[in-house]
Each structure stands twice: as C-alpha cells, then as structure tokens.
Write an enzyme that holds these catalytic residues in place. Structure first.
Site, PDB file in Angstrom:
ATOM      1  N   HIS A 115      -7.634  -1.109  -7.045  1.00 16.69           N
ATOM      2  CA  HIS A 115      -6.909  -1.635  -5.874  1.00 16.69           C
ATOM      3  C   HIS A 115      -5.461  -1.201  -5.981  1.00 16.69           C
ATOM      4  CE1 HIS A 115     -10.355  -4.032  -4.850  1.00 16.69           C
ATOM      5  NE2 HIS A 115     -10.443  -4.341  -6.132  1.00 16.69           N
ATOM      6  N   TYR A 155       0.802  -1.226   0.000  1.00 17.54           N
ATOM      7  CA  TYR A 155       0.000   0.000   0.000  1.00 17.54           C
ATOM      8  C   TYR A 155       0.834   1.274   0.000  1.00 17.54           C
ATOM      9  CZ  TYR A 155      -3.423  -3.513   1.260  1.00 17.54           C
ATOM     10  OH  TYR A 155      -4.209  -4.629   1.260  1.00 17.54           O
TER      11      TYR A 155
HETATM   12  C1  DQA Z   1      -7.178  -3.293  -1.511  1.00 15.15           C
HETATM   13  C2  DQA Z   1      -6.985  -4.807  -1.636  1.00 15.15           C
HETATM   14  C3  DQA Z   1      -7.925  -5.556  -0.724  1.00 15.15           C
HETATM   15  O1  DQA Z   1      -7.734  -6.949  -0.865  1.00 15.15           O
HETATM   16  C4  DQA Z   1      -7.658  -5.180   0.711  1.00 15.15           C
HETATM   17  O2  DQA Z   1      -8.557  -5.854   1.568  1.00 15.15           O
HETATM   18  C5  DQA Z   1      -7.655  -3.704   0.947  1.00 15.15           C
HETATM   19  C6  DQA Z   1      -7.087  -2.827  -0.071  1.00 15.15           C
HETATM   20  C7  DQA Z   1      -6.108  -2.533  -2.325  1.00 15.15           C
HETATM   21  O3  DQA Z   1      -6.266  -1.319  -2.511  1.00 15.15           O
HETATM   22  O4  DQA Z   1      -5.131  -3.130  -2.758  1.00 15.15           O
HETATM   23  O5  DQA Z   1      -8.036  -3.234   2.017  1.00 15.15           O
HETATM   24  O6  DQA Z   1      -8.436  -2.954  -2.025  1.00 15.15           O
END
Ligand code: DQA
Length: 155
Positions: A107, A26
C-alpha cells in the site's frame, strides 16, 4: 544462467486514478504521482533486482479474480495493491490462495494510521510480507523481498 523470475504487479480498484487522488497519501513529496510514473519507477526497481516485470490493472473485481486464477501459469511472484478491495473482498483472498504464487501486499499510504477500516486486510496470513506507508519505495522493498523469497525457493 537461470531465467529471471517473472513478477506480476497487480493494481486494484482506483489505482488508475492515482494522479487525481490525495497527494498526501498517494503522491510523492506532496505532488501527485500517476500510475504510469509509478510503473516506470517499478520497472527500474525490477531491473535493479534482475527481475522481469509485468503490470495488470482493473477496476472490476471479477477480472482481478480471473487474473489470479491464471497467475501461476505466467508469474513466479506477485506484488498486489488491491486498493479498497483489500479491506473487504474475501473473493480476492480465496483467489489469491488458489493462485498459490508468493505475493507481497503493498500500500502506498500508511493503512495502519488512517481510518480504522483500512487496518483490516483480507490477505492477512497469505502474503510473504505486507508493506504500507512507504510510497513508491514500498515496491522496491517488495521486489527485494520477492527476490529473496524466490531465490530461496530455487535452492
Ligand atoms: C491503498 C490503500 C487503500 O486503503 C485504498 O483504498 C487504496 C489504496 C494504498 O495504496 O495506500 O485505494 O491500497
């Protein structure tokens, strides 16, 4: 000149904790990225595309459902990162279908190459595109996609 398209960027569960989550998934270049920093970045992507942007975040599923119910009155397009809800909330899928607003699923991390449960998306077939694993740049790609979709819709 036509009014700029209004884009709502919807952040789901745990997205407010971005700066405290694993930077390998992230962050950016191995360092954490906060939700505020991400939003500043998204604002500049929107400006580049001549789009108006507004943000909404909640950790409460019912609040996200309610936001989606009102979405069509206030936005022309949406970018949705629903976090973990993506993988199991059929209520959010129904609410997005009710909203009927062109939406790109985003994502930050590459959900296809992580745990198998992250490969499931309740939004399959409902969004104009799904962008995953591109970090903050995924939001730039999503803005460009919405610009194309909405300009096409105007013709
Ligand atoms: C997410 C990916 C999801 O699997 C995860 O639960 C998140 C963030 C991403 O931005 O990569 O909270 O959506």
């Amino acid at each position: 000149m036509a009014a700029a398209h209004r884009i709502e960027v919807l952040h789901g569960v745990n997205l407010d904790m971005l700066g405290r989550r694993d930077p390998r998934h992230y962050g950016e270049g191995g360092r954490p990225l906060s939700l505020l920093e991400l939003e500043r970045r998204i604002e500049s992507f929107a400006a580049d595309q001549g789009l108006r942007v507004r943000f909404f975040h909640t950790n409460a599923e019912g609040e996200m459902v309610a936001r989606l119910h009102r979405l069509a009155d206030e936005a022309d397009g949406a970018i949705l990162n629903a976090g973990a809800w993506t993988h199991y909330s059929w209520a959010l899928r129904d609410a997005l279908e009710i909203a009927g607003v062109p939406t790109v699923e985003v994502h930050l991390s590459d959900v296809e190459s992580r745990e198998p449960w992250r490969r499931v998306s309740v939004f399959d077939g409902l969004c104009v595109a799904k962008i995953s694993g591109r970090g903050p740049d995924g939001y730039r790609m999503a803005m460009a996609q919405l610009r194309r979709t909405l300009d096409g819709a105007d013709e």
